[in-house]
Design a protein around this motif. Structure first.
Motif, PDB file in Angstrom:
ATOM      1  N   VAL A 190      41.574  38.876  30.864  1.00  0.00           N
ATOM      2  CA  VAL A 190      42.308  38.809  32.128  1.00  0.00           C
ATOM      3  C   VAL A 190      41.508  39.552  33.185  1.00  0.00           C
ATOM      4  O   VAL A 190      41.202  40.742  33.025  1.00  0.00           O
ATOM      5  N   VAL A 191      41.155  38.848  34.260  1.00  0.00           N
ATOM      6  CA  VAL A 191      40.339  39.399  35.341  1.00  0.00           C
ATOM      7  C   VAL A 191      41.190  39.423  36.608  1.00  0.00           C
ATOM      8  O   VAL A 191      41.697  38.390  37.042  1.00  0.00           O
ATOM      9  N   LEU A 192      41.365  40.607  37.182  1.00  0.00           N
ATOM     10  CA  LEU A 192      42.150  40.778  38.397  1.00  0.00           C
ATOM     11  C   LEU A 192      41.233  41.120  39.556  1.00  0.00           C
ATOM     12  O   LEU A 192      40.621  42.185  39.583  1.00  0.00           O
ATOM     13  N   ASP A 193      41.113  40.193  40.499  1.00  0.00           N
ATOM     14  CA  ASP A 193      40.290  40.396  41.702  1.00  0.00           C
ATOM     15  C   ASP A 193      38.874  40.850  41.348  1.00  0.00           C
ATOM     16  O   ASP A 193      38.327  41.771  41.941  1.00  0.00           O
ATOM     17  N   GLY A 194      38.287  40.192  40.345  1.00  0.00           N
ATOM     18  CA  GLY A 194      36.921  40.485  39.946  1.00  0.00           C
ATOM     19  C   GLY A 194      36.779  41.605  38.947  1.00  0.00           C
ATOM     20  O   GLY A 194      35.664  41.897  38.513  1.00  0.00           O
ATOM     21  N   LYS A 195      37.875  42.247  38.528  1.00  0.00           N
ATOM     22  CA  LYS A 195      37.808  43.352  37.589  1.00  0.00           C
ATOM     23  C   LYS A 195      38.691  43.049  36.391  1.00  0.00           C
ATOM     24  O   LYS A 195      39.810  42.570  36.528  1.00  0.00           O
ATOM     25  N   ARG A 196      38.192  43.381  35.231  1.00  0.00           N
ATOM     26  CA  ARG A 196      38.920  43.103  34.006  1.00  0.00           C
ATOM     27  C   ARG A 196      40.079  44.075  33.826  1.00  0.00           C
ATOM     28  O   ARG A 196      39.942  45.274  34.022  1.00  0.00           O
ATOM     29  N   VAL A 197      41.248  43.554  33.488  1.00  0.00           N
ATOM     30  CA  VAL A 197      42.434  44.383  33.301  1.00  0.00           C
ATOM     31  C   VAL A 197      42.360  45.043  31.927  1.00  0.00           C
ATOM     32  O   VAL A 197      42.207  44.359  30.918  1.00  0.00           O
ATOM     33  N   PRO A 198      42.466  46.378  31.857  1.00  0.00           N
ATOM     34  CA  PRO A 198      42.205  47.092  30.604  1.00  0.00           C
ATOM     35  C   PRO A 198      43.413  47.180  29.690  1.00  0.00           C
ATOM     36  O   PRO A 198      43.728  48.231  29.153  1.00  0.00           O
ATOM     37  N   LEU A 199      44.153  46.089  29.513  1.00  0.00           N
ATOM     38  CA  LEU A 199      45.395  46.138  28.755  1.00  0.00           C
ATOM     39  C   LEU A 199      45.559  44.879  27.919  1.00  0.00           C
ATOM     40  O   LEU A 199      44.960  43.844  28.215  1.00  0.00           O
ATOM     41  N   THR A 200      46.403  44.971  26.900  1.00  0.00           N
ATOM     42  CA  THR A 200      46.779  43.814  26.106  1.00  0.00           C
ATOM     43  C   THR A 200      48.253  43.922  25.754  1.00  0.00           C
ATOM     44  O   THR A 200      48.891  44.951  25.963  1.00  0.00           O
ATOM     45  N   GLY A 201      48.800  42.831  25.193  1.00  0.00           N
ATOM     46  CA  GLY A 201      50.151  42.852  24.662  1.00  0.00           C
ATOM     47  C   GLY A 201      51.200  43.258  25.677  1.00  0.00           C
ATOM     48  O   GLY A 201      51.172  42.881  26.855  1.00  0.00           O
ATOM     49  N   SER A 202      52.157  44.061  25.216  1.00  0.00           N
ATOM     50  CA  SER A 202      53.264  44.473  26.073  1.00  0.00           C
ATOM     51  C   SER A 202      52.795  45.348  27.232  1.00  0.00           C
ATOM     52  O   SER A 202      53.397  45.337  28.310  1.00  0.00           O
ATOM     53  N   ASP A 203      51.718  46.120  27.048  1.00  0.00           N
ATOM     54  CA  ASP A 203      51.213  46.942  28.146  1.00  0.00           C
ATOM     55  C   ASP A 203      50.638  46.089  29.264  1.00  0.00           C
ATOM     56  O   ASP A 203      50.802  46.389  30.452  1.00  0.00           O
ATOM     57  N   LEU A 204      49.939  45.016  28.911  1.00  0.00           N
ATOM     58  CA  LEU A 204      49.460  44.080  29.925  1.00  0.00           C
ATOM     59  C   LEU A 204      50.638  43.440  30.651  1.00  0.00           C
ATOM     60  O   LEU A 204      50.625  43.284  31.878  1.00  0.00           O
ATOM     61  N   ALA A 205      51.680  43.078  29.893  1.00  0.00           N
ATOM     62  CA  ALA A 205      52.865  42.484  30.506  1.00  0.00           C
ATOM     63  C   ALA A 205      53.508  43.444  31.496  1.00  0.00           C
ATOM     64  O   ALA A 205      53.919  43.043  32.595  1.00  0.00           O
ATOM     65  N   GLU A 206      53.580  44.729  31.152  1.00  0.00           N
ATOM     66  CA  GLU A 206      54.162  45.711  32.065  1.00  0.00           C
ATOM     67  C   GLU A 206      53.312  45.874  33.326  1.00  0.00           C
ATOM     68  O   GLU A 206      53.833  46.019  34.430  1.00  0.00           O
ATOM     69  N   TYR A 207      52.006  45.846  33.159  1.00  0.00           N
ATOM     70  CA  TYR A 207      51.109  45.970  34.321  1.00  0.00           C
ATOM     71  C   TYR A 207      51.295  44.777  35.257  1.00  0.00           C
ATOM     72  O   TYR A 207      51.403  44.940  36.482  1.00  0.00           O
ATOM     73  N   LEU A 208      51.334  43.563  34.708  1.00  0.00           N
ATOM     74  CA  LEU A 208      51.497  42.371  35.535  1.00  0.00           C
ATOM     75  C   LEU A 208      52.903  42.291  36.118  1.00  0.00           C
ATOM     76  O   LEU A 208      53.101  41.718  37.189  1.00  0.00           O
ATOM     77  N   ARG A 209      53.866  42.865  35.428  1.00  0.00           N
ATOM     78  CA  ARG A 209      55.220  42.923  35.966  1.00  0.00           C
ATOM     79  C   ARG A 209      55.300  43.878  37.160  1.00  0.00           C
ATOM     80  O   ARG A 209      56.148  43.726  38.041  1.00  0.00           O
ATOM     81  N   ALA A 210      54.415  44.869  37.174  1.00  0.00           N
ATOM     82  CA  ALA A 210      54.397  45.823  38.288  1.00  0.00           C
ATOM     83  C   ALA A 210      53.640  45.298  39.499  1.00  0.00           C
ATOM     84  O   ALA A 210      53.731  45.876  40.579  1.00  0.00           O
ATOM     85  N   LEU A 211      52.874  44.218  39.338  1.00  0.00           N
ATOM     86  CA  LEU A 211      52.067  43.670  40.434  1.00  0.00           C
ATOM     87  C   LEU A 211      52.822  42.525  41.105  1.00  0.00           C
ATOM     88  O   LEU A 211      53.032  41.473  40.499  1.00  0.00           O
ATOM     89  N   PRO A 212      53.238  42.674  42.363  1.00  0.00           N
ATOM     90  CA  PRO A 212      54.010  41.619  43.030  1.00  0.00           C
ATOM     91  C   PRO A 212      53.185  40.357  43.240  1.00  0.00           C
ATOM     92  O   PRO A 212      51.988  40.409  43.549  1.00  0.00           O
ATOM     93  N   ALA A 213      53.840  39.218  43.106  1.00  0.00           N
ATOM     94  CA  ALA A 213      53.160  37.940  43.321  1.00  0.00           C
ATOM     95  C   ALA A 213      52.752  37.748  44.770  1.00  0.00           C
ATOM     96  O   ALA A 213      51.862  36.943  45.061  1.00  0.00           O
ATOM     97  N   GLU A 214      53.364  38.495  45.697  1.00  0.00           N
ATOM     98  CA  GLU A 214      52.995  38.388  47.108  1.00  0.00           C
ATOM     99  C   GLU A 214      51.538  38.758  47.349  1.00  0.00           C
ATOM    100  O   GLU A 214      50.952  38.360  48.351  1.00  0.00           O
ATOM    101  N   GLN A 215      50.934  39.514  46.448  1.00  0.00           N
ATOM    102  CA  GLN A 215      49.541  39.909  46.628  1.00  0.00           C
ATOM    103  C   GLN A 215      48.555  38.886  46.064  1.00  0.00           C
ATOM    104  O   GLN A 215      47.357  39.011  46.275  1.00  0.00           O
ATOM    105  N   VAL A 216      49.050  37.879  45.346  1.00  0.00           N
ATOM    106  CA  VAL A 216      48.173  36.949  44.626  1.00  0.00           C
ATOM    107  C   VAL A 216      47.898  35.711  45.468  1.00  0.00           C
ATOM    108  O   VAL A 216      48.825  35.082  45.999  1.00  0.00           O
TER     109      VAL A 216
END
Length: 829
Positions: A190-216
């Motif tokens: 998973v690459v976010l704005d050119g940088k790899r997201v350092p998470l997997t599983g439920s932790d990745l889900a929590e990180y993406l849940r914290a990121l609003p879709a308005e920024q995407v």
């Protein structure tokens, strides 16, 4: 298949890839015979004859009007479009406030073509129509190697999280632990704005849940990425591109939304941007206040052991969560010279999550009599401050479109996690004294990377890409658990549980290099790549158990695309990839849900490697049929097992199996049903088979499953647009788990007004509440089923206001930078 045979296959596969790359000296001469590229040039002006700047000029295939190349005119109205010579094309020119221009069909000669001067006629009515209908990107775009989801224009994205929009993307699903899968397979980069997201599983889900879709801005789904990407991610790559304002001058935007399910969800934020010819300064900020719940109903059967009788339990668990996040990004781009670009950026995401979990579990003996009732209350306070900085440089060696390009990136990221736990447990039948478990868990992850990429165009539409990257990772994790003794507060004593309060450290160094050669013949495109990665890993548990790994592996890839005729094209891709375990999957530190279950890593988990094969057919440039096969060795899957402590507590962790065979058939059909109704339909059928053993349980399980996605976009009268999305996931197998079918329907409307400066959106998700998940896991000595419900049926209203200069400039082509160093740092999140 015998292990020795797999080794021989691996060796043979890598030798073939080496020959393909060494054979670049053969491919390049073949490319010399390829069809030449030529240019269409011309000027665009107003009826008065003055040149018009920033007119969108597009080159279309004459057969089906598909866009081949798009450029903006310069300050004098001039443009240049390059394409394959000998083909028939159309040229269009459009700009707000003018009628759209179409040229007659032309055959592009090898010497190029100069069009007569184009004059655009003013027409306010046509201009408005273009803005509201033709100017909007389609929600889904099917490109040769990826699917693009243009999130920014989707009314369903209002008030949503990034995890929500991924859940509605075609071929993206999540299992019972919220681990994302692409085309039914787990193991993603998973690459976010050119940088790899350092998470997997439920932790990745929590990180993406914290990121609003308005920024995407958009999401890209790639199942077989080229060698320039990290070899991590057997199932492919998900690229999340954040919004960036391309308007000249000083600009800003504000957005606010409020959604209501069982609880409220509020988002507010804004952006500032200042852009001129040689400078771009930008910043974004978003505040997110979300409340939601997760509700479980568990049913468990424990087989008899030498020390415990057979037991079954029924349990209800309710978790309330409140999450406050602040996300921000600031950056500066400078043109040091006409051909040299320098960029620096800093991003930050702070997340504060508090949760309260109540659980009531009833345990029954063989005869059905109540043996125990366990009631627990869990309070957790989790703080995740994360930050990263990036410095990037890009230099073009000449002004020509065929010039060589070199880019370099340096990144440093730091991720912290502080988790406070308080778990109170009461046994009421038989009555036992209450117990209290408290925990203080802290972890820090530091990641530094340096990367350089070089691209050299070769004669006759060929290109050579080279690159290297060094990654250094350090993860420090410490946990102290206390058990309270005593009956009254005056007697309370807290005793350190030394057996589960163990520090864990992880250090990883990966040195990588790649080479990729791409050649475009008359009807065939060939891309061969080879990536080598040397990994040096040291894991240290309590200073008493040290595990070191040092290995070098090659990851070849091959892509061949051939055009049969004007309506039919074929594509073949082959690649070898790897998934190294995440830090959460390795760390034995515990994360408690309640008194009856916790998750922990597996210190002995090994990497999984896979071979991926895919052949696809495209009809008329848009209807795609793809067949794929992947074989994974030592796949790791999530399991639920009774704790080795001898109690009736369940442990969730990953283990390695022997093999996984995965077959897929994917059908993609973008349809223009009427002038105002567009349907993007996606059908995925797959067969997933796992083989392996866990303790005494032998697994040889496969099942045919399917995923259906349909997204409808409507252009309504008076400037309104609408969207209707639905997906269905059939029953499927995930290792020892069997997941029952589920689906979702969402609808939204959108209105742009006040001269395109304001946007109103209203949406409703999971209208029929059909996303609750049912999962069953079966082993020789244990069986578990659970039913999970979440706060996903939500109605949201959103408003966005943009002000400033509406003049747009061409965007800088940014490098991916350190796009692949960060996926597996889950324990620090």
């Amino acid at each position: 298949m015998p292990f020795s045979t797999l080794i021989n296959i691996n060796s043979t596969f890598c030798r073939v890839a080496r020959y393909l790359l060494i054979g670049g000296g053969v491919v390049a001469p073949l490319a010399m015979r390829a069809q030449e590229r030529a240019a269409v040039t011309g000027t665009v002006g107003s009826a008065a004859g003055a040149g018009l700047e920033l007119v969108t000029v597009a080159l279309h295939r004459a057969t089906d009007s598909v866009v081949v190349k798009t450029e903006f005119t310069n300050a004098t109205g001039a443009f240049r479009l390059e394409a394959a010579a000998g083909e028939r094309y159309l040229v269009s020119a459009q700009k707000v406030g003018y009628k759209r221009y179409w040229s007659p069909a032309l055959v592009l000669p090898a010497t190029g073509a100069v069009l007569p001067a184009i004059s655009l006629l003013p027409s306010q009515a046509v201009a408005l129509k273009e803005v509201t209908v033709a100017g909007r990107k389609p929600l889904y775009e099917q490109l040769a190697d990826r699917t693009v989801v243009n999130v920014a224009d989707s009314p369903l994205a209002a008030g949503a999280t990034t995890l929500d929009i991924l859940g509605r993307a075609p071929n993206v699903t999540a299992n019972g632990t919220d681990e994302l899968a692409l085309r039914g397979r787990q193991g993603l980069l998973v690459v976010l704005d050119g940088k790899r997201v350092p998470l997997t599983g439920s932790d990745l889900a929590e990180y993406l849940r914290a990121l609003p879709a308005e920024q995407v801005q958009s999401v890209e789904l790639i199942t077989n990425p080229p060698a320039s990407y990290d070899a991590q991610g057997g199932a492919g790559v998900i690229i999340i591109n954040l919004k960036k304002d391309q308007r000249l001058g000083a600009n800003a935007s504000l957005n606010v939304s409020y959604g209501r399910g069982r609880y409220g969800k509020a988002v507010a934020g804004g952006s500032l941007n200042y852009r001129r010819k040689n400078l771009n300064l930008y910043g974004t900020y978003t505040f997110n206040d979300r409340q939601y719940y997760t509700q479980f109903t568990f049913g468990r059967h424990f087989m008899a052991t030498p020390t415990l009788p057979a037991t079954r339990s029924n349990q209800d668990t309710y978790q309330y969560l409140k999450q406050l996040t602040n996300s921000a990004k600031v950056g500066l781009d400078i043109n040091l010279s006409k051909r040299t670009l320098l960029g620096v950026s800093a991003t930050g995401l702070t997340s504060k999550t508090t949760s309260e979990t109540t659980s009531d579990a009833f345990f029954y003996g063989d005869g059905g009599a109540l043996a125990d009732r366990v009631y627990s209350q869990t309070e957790q306070d989790v703080s995740r401050p994360n930050g990263a900085v990036n410095l990037n440089l890009r230099h073009t060696f000449a002004d020509s479109a065929t010039a060589s390009v070199i880019s370099a990136d340096a990144d440093y990221a730091r991720y912290r996690n502080a988790r406070q736990l308080k778990l109170d447990t009461n046994h009421s039948s038989p009555a036992l004294g209450p117990t209290e478990l408290t925990g203080d868990q802290r972890s820090t992850l530091s990641i530094g990377t340096a990367k350089i990429d070089y691209s050299q165009p070769l004669p006759h539409r060929a290109r050579l890409d080279l690159g290297a990257k060094v990654t250094q990772i350090a993860s420090e994790n410490g946990t102290v658990f206390y058990n309270r003794t005593g009956i009254t507060p005056s007697d309370y004593k807290y005793v350190v549980l030394t057996d589960i309060s163990q520090p864990f450290t992880y250090h990883e160094n990966v040195n990588a290099a790649y080479v990729s050669l791409r050649s475009n013949l008359a009807k065939t495109t060939l891309q061969a790549g080879l990536r080598g990665e040397q990994a040096n890993i040291r894991a240290d548990l309590s200073g008493a158990s040290v595990r070191e790994q040092h290995y070098f592996q090659l990851f070849p890839s091959l892509l061949v695309q051939h055009t049969l005729n004007k309506n039919n094209a074929l594509s073949l891709s082959v690649a070898r990839r790897i998934d190294r375990p995440s830090y959460l999957q390795l760390s034995p530190l515990r994360v408690y849900l309640d008194a009856t279950s916790y998750s922990a890593g597996n210190y002995s988990l090994l990497p999984q490697t896979s071979y991926n094969f895919e052949v696809s057919h495209t009809y008329k440039g848009k209807f795609t049929t793809a067949l794929a096969y992947a074989r994974t060795n030592q796949p790791f899957v999530i399991t639920s097992q009774p704790s080795p402590d001898g109690d009736r507590v369940v442990v969730n962790q990953y283990v390695n199996l022997s093999t996984q065979n995965f077959y897929t058939l994917n059908l993609i059909a973008p349809l223009q049903l009427t002038k105002s109704w567009t349907l993007y339909a996606n059908v995925l059928a797959y067969y997933n088979q796992y083989q392996g053993m866990l303790n005494t349980t032998v697994l040889d399980r496969g099942r045919l499953a399917c995923n259906l996605t349909a997204n409808n976009s409507f252009a309504l009268p008076h400037g309104w647009t609408a969207e209707l999305n639905g997906f269905y996931e059939s029953r499927e197998v995930g290792g020892f788990q069997v997941l029952q079918h589920r689906g979702q329907v969402g609808a939204a409307v959108q209105k742009v007004f006040w001269h395109k400066q304001a946007t109103f959106r209203l949406n409703a998700t999971d209208i029929f509440y059909t996303t609750p998940l049912r999962v069953t896991s079966t082993y020789d000595d244990f069986m578990e089923s659970f039913y999970r419900r979440q706060d996903l049926r939500v109605v949201t209203a959103a408003f966005t206001y943009r002000f400033g200069n509406n003049k747009v400039t061409a965007a800088r082509k940014r490098t991916i930078g350190a796009d692949d160093e960060l996926r597996r740092a889950a324990d620090s999140q």
